[in-house]
Every structure is written in structure tokens, then in C-alpha cells.
Scaffold this motif. Structure first.
Motif, short mmCIF file in Angstrom:
data_model
loop_
_atom_site.label_atom_id
_atom_site.label_comp_id
_atom_site.label_asym_id
_atom_site.label_seq_id
_atom_site.Cartn_x
_atom_site.Cartn_y
_atom_site.Cartn_z
N UNK A 9 0.67 -1.28 0.08
CA UNK A 9 0.25 -0.03 0.03
C UNK A 9 0.91 1.46 -0.09
N UNK A 10 1.90 1.17 0.70
CA UNK A 10 2.80 2.28 0.72
C UNK A 10 3.44 2.30 -0.64
N UNK A 11 3.83 1.61 -1.41
CA UNK A 11 4.36 1.50 -2.77
C UNK A 11 3.27 2.15 -3.71
N UNK A 12 1.89 1.95 -3.44
CA UNK A 12 0.83 2.21 -4.27
C UNK A 12 0.68 3.73 -3.85
N UNK A 13 1.01 4.26 -2.71
CA UNK A 13 0.40 5.57 -2.36
C UNK A 13 1.81 6.49 -3.06
N UNK A 14 2.91 5.96 -3.04
CA UNK A 14 4.22 7.06 -3.46
C UNK A 14 3.85 6.97 -5.02
N UNK A 15 3.83 5.60 -5.71
CA UNK A 15 3.72 5.74 -7.08
C UNK A 15 2.57 6.49 -7.64
N UNK A 16 1.53 6.45 -6.86
CA UNK A 16 0.18 7.29 -7.48
C UNK A 16 0.47 9.01 -7.46
N UNK A 66 8.55 -9.74 6.52
CA UNK A 66 9.27 -8.71 7.27
C UNK A 66 8.77 -7.40 6.99
N UNK A 67 9.11 -6.48 7.93
CA UNK A 67 8.66 -5.14 7.93
C UNK A 67 9.49 -4.46 6.93
N UNK A 68 9.28 -3.21 6.52
CA UNK A 68 10.09 -2.26 5.61
C UNK A 68 11.57 -2.17 6.63
N UNK A 69 12.66 -2.48 5.61
CA UNK A 69 13.77 -2.13 6.01
C UNK A 69 14.28 -0.64 6.22
N UNK A 70 15.19 -0.26 6.89
CA UNK A 70 15.63 0.99 7.09
C UNK A 70 16.07 1.48 5.65
N UNK A 71 16.40 0.86 4.67
CA UNK A 71 16.85 1.24 3.30
C UNK A 71 15.72 1.78 2.89
N UNK A 73 12.60 2.33 3.91
CA UNK A 73 12.00 3.58 4.70
C UNK A 73 12.70 4.93 4.14
N UNK A 74 13.94 4.76 4.08
CA UNK A 74 14.61 6.10 3.56
C UNK A 74 14.43 6.29 2.01
N UNK A 75 14.22 5.27 1.13
CA UNK A 75 13.99 5.40 -0.10
C UNK A 75 12.63 5.98 -0.13
N UNK A 76 11.45 5.60 0.47
CA UNK A 76 10.22 6.24 0.62
C UNK A 76 10.36 7.59 0.82
N UNK A 77 11.13 8.11 2.04
CA UNK A 77 10.99 9.20 2.49
C UNK A 77 11.49 10.28 1.28
N UNK A 78 12.82 9.73 0.40
CA UNK A 78 13.12 10.53 -0.38
C UNK A 78 12.19 10.67 -1.44
N UNK A 79 11.67 9.70 -1.85
CA UNK A 79 10.67 10.05 -2.97
C UNK A 79 9.79 10.92 -2.60
#
Length: 340
Positions: A9-16, A66-71, A73-79
Motif C-alpha cells: 500500500x505504501x508503494x501504491x501511495x508513493x507511485x500514485x 518482514x517489515x520495511x527495512x531501514x533502506x 524507509x529512507x527510499x520512500x522518504x526521499x521519493x
């Protein structure tokens, strides 16, 4: 399970959000077409991610994903930050200059060993950088810059612009090309990357009979008349006959500012008899016929050497593939009037 769904869902939110940056109203038919394309891309992405969520829900497993890794999370924050400040729109906008630049290149590194003890050497023979830019779908720039032998000084090594031309695509049958192009003779001159011929050095035929790389400056037309017949035809700068020697016409090429005193014509026709049908074992055949003819009273920097002569080259070549077997060959006839 919950962690995987949240990740999706986070990927969907960011991509949208990222794709939506390009859906703002614009002017004209092109803007409308671009919005329609982006909407279609967004619909496909949404459908894919929804399907992924449904699949995850249907999976029956006791393992905790597994939950989101630290990398991640940082990638999503950057986008998300790029979306917020507007820079992400360039990454997702197909009309951005980022998607119009094309980079490439190749190189040859040789170890040469000869009879005797004094000529064995290591040679960074050539390093070539390709740079292209698409001004529009119908207008494109291509260039190649080459450095030979790793160093340029006092006649040792060479730095040269091998190609620098613009293509204007008008139709399948008729297009315009202008600038510094490769003479369309034989096989290797136009397709001279190291993986396109057998051996370390280029064959002697492609060095002395039809010298490669042979660049010419001018303009012309090209296109596909049918799915099995293509052509190229150019008016270009000629050769410097005063530089011909026992090795042929090779040194007659003009690489800097060629004279246009006696320009030349060069062109080729290619026939692909199997283009409209499928043959067993993936058979493919191309037959080519090329030519070059023009005067020899041309020199560097526009200075004419006073050579009263003409050169005419006629060449035929073929490439045939069947299964893993590739066959190719070329033949050429060169006639020089006033060779003496």
C-alpha cells in the motif's frame, strides 16, 4: 501478512502521487495525449498493486512477513520529499530532458605480440563515447567522440569526432540526415564496434580497401521503401588524392575541415529477402550494394592539393545467419583515374 500489505500500500501511495504530478491540465493536443498516456500508466500500476494486495491476503501462512527495512524507509522518504518539492515530476515525466539524453560507448584494449623482441605492446587502442539527444520523436542527434592509443601529442594518438549528425524522421520511406556520418560502404565501417567482427584488430579489408572508420561530412536521405528494401544516399566531402599511397585510399580521408571543391556521392541499398516470412532455424539474409564516387582535389582546411583525378568504389556484401552459424562477406572494386 500485515507488514507485506502495508508495504504494498505504501508503494501504491508513493507511485500514485508521483504519477499524478504529471496530470495537471495543459494546453493543446499534445498535452491531452500526454495526460491520457499517464492516466493509462497509472491505471495499469494501480491494477497491478491491487492484485498484489489481494494475492497477499489470500496467502495462508503463519510466518510473519518482514517489515520495511531501514533502506526502504529512507527510499520512500526521499521519493516523498521529491514529490513535495516537485523534482520527482522530472523522473516520471516522459517529456523531461532526462528521458531524452542517451549515453553509450565502447572501447578496445589490445595486447599485440609480433615476431622479434621490440614490437610487443599494450595498446588502449580506442575509447569511444556516444552522446545522443532526442529533441522530439522526429528529430534526434547522434555523436561519437574517439580517443585512440590513450594519449594525443605530436602525432601520437588521435582525438576525433567520428560522428555528429541530426536525423529528421519524416516517414518510413523518406528521412533526412545531415552532419558528420559514416560512409555507408561495406559492413564494418558503419557497424565497427568490437563485438561486430571476428578477431582483435579490424580485418585488413576494413582497413585498406574500405578504411574504417571513414567519416564524411554532408547531407542526404535514407529510409525503408518496403519491409525488405532500404536505402541511404548522401552528398559529402570528397577525398584528398595527394595522400593516397601503397596502402590505398586510407590516408586520403579528411578528418578536420574538408574541402568541398570536388564533393562526392555515396550511398547503399540493402535487400532482406526473408523479411516477410519465417524460415526454419531462424534464417536471416541481408544483401547489400554500396558505392562512392567523387573528385580527389580536396584537402584539409579547404586547401586543394591540385590533384586531377577521380575515385569510384563499388562494393557488395552479405550477412547470412542460420541457427548459431553466422556467415558474412564483402567484395569491392576501386578505380582511380589519374592514379599516376
Amino acid at each position: 501478512m500485515t507488514g507485506s500489505i502495508q508495504h504494498t500500500l505504501k508503494r501504491l501511495t508513493v507511485a500514485t502521487a508521483a504519477l499524478a504530478m504529471g496530470l495537471a491540465p495543459g494546453a493543446g493536443a499534445q498535452a491531452g495525449d500526454a495526460r491520457d498516456q499517464k492516466i493509462a500508466e497509472l491505471e495499469k500500476l494501480v491494477q497491478f498493486l491491487v492484485t498484489e494486495v489481494q494475492t497477499l491476503k489470500q496467502q495462508k501462512t503463519s510466518e510473519t512477513p518482514p517489515a520495511l527495512s531501514a533502506d526502504e524507509i529512507e527510499e520512500l522518504k526521499t521519493v516523498a520529499a521529491q514529490i513535495k518539492d516537485g523534482t520527482a515530476s522530472k523522473l516520471f515525466d516522459p517529456d523531461s530532458w532526462i528521458h531524452r539524453v542517451r549515453l553509450g560507448g565502447y572501447g578496445d584494449i589490445h595486447a599485440n605480440f609480433t615476431d622479434g623482441d621490440d614490437k610487443d605492446l599494450f595498446d588502449l587502442h580506442r575509447l569511444v563515447l556516444y552522446l545522443g539527444y532526442d529533441f522530439a520523436d522526429w528529430l534526434k542527434f547522434h555523436s561519437e567522440v574517439e580517443v585512440e592509443h590513450g594519449f594525443v601529442s605530436n602525432g601520437d594518438g588521435e582525438l576525433v569526432i567520428e560522428q555528429a549528425y541530426v536525423d529528421a524522421f519524416l516517414s518510413d520511406r523518406l528521412n533526412i540526415r545531415a552532419g558528420r556520418v559514416l560512409a555507408p560502404l561495406g559492413i564494418i565501417n558503419q557497424y565497427h564496434e568490437p563485438t561486430t567482427f571476428n578477431g582483435v584488430e579490424r580485418p585488413n579489408f576494413a582497413k585498406y580497401i574500405i578504411p574504417s572508420t571513414w567519416s564524411v561530412d554532408g547531407a542526404g536521405i535514407f529510409g525503408d521503401l518496403t519491409d525488405w528494401l532500404s536505402y541511404q544516399a548522401y552528398v559529402v566531402g570528397g577525398l584528398d588524392g595527394s595522400k593516397f599511397n601503397k596502402d590505398g585510399i586510407r590516408k586520403g580521408r579528411i578528418k578536420e575541415r574538408p574541402s568541398l571543391h570536388e564533393p562526392a556521392f555515396t550511398g547503399r541499398v540493402d535487400v532482406r529477402p526473408f523479411a516477410s516470412r519465417e524460415l526454419p532455424y531462424g534464417q536471416n539474409l541481408r544483401l547489400g550494394l554500396s558505392t562512392f564516387f567523387g573528385g580527389l582535389d580536396n584537402g584539409d582546411e579547404g586547401k586543394n592539393p591540385g590533384v586531377d583525378g577521380d575515385v569510384r568504389i563499388l562494393s557488395a556484401d552479405y550477412e547470412y545467419s542460420v541457427g548459431r552459424l553466422d556467415l558474412r562477406g564483402a567484395i569491392a572494386h576501386t578505380k582511380i583515374d589519374g592514379a599516376s
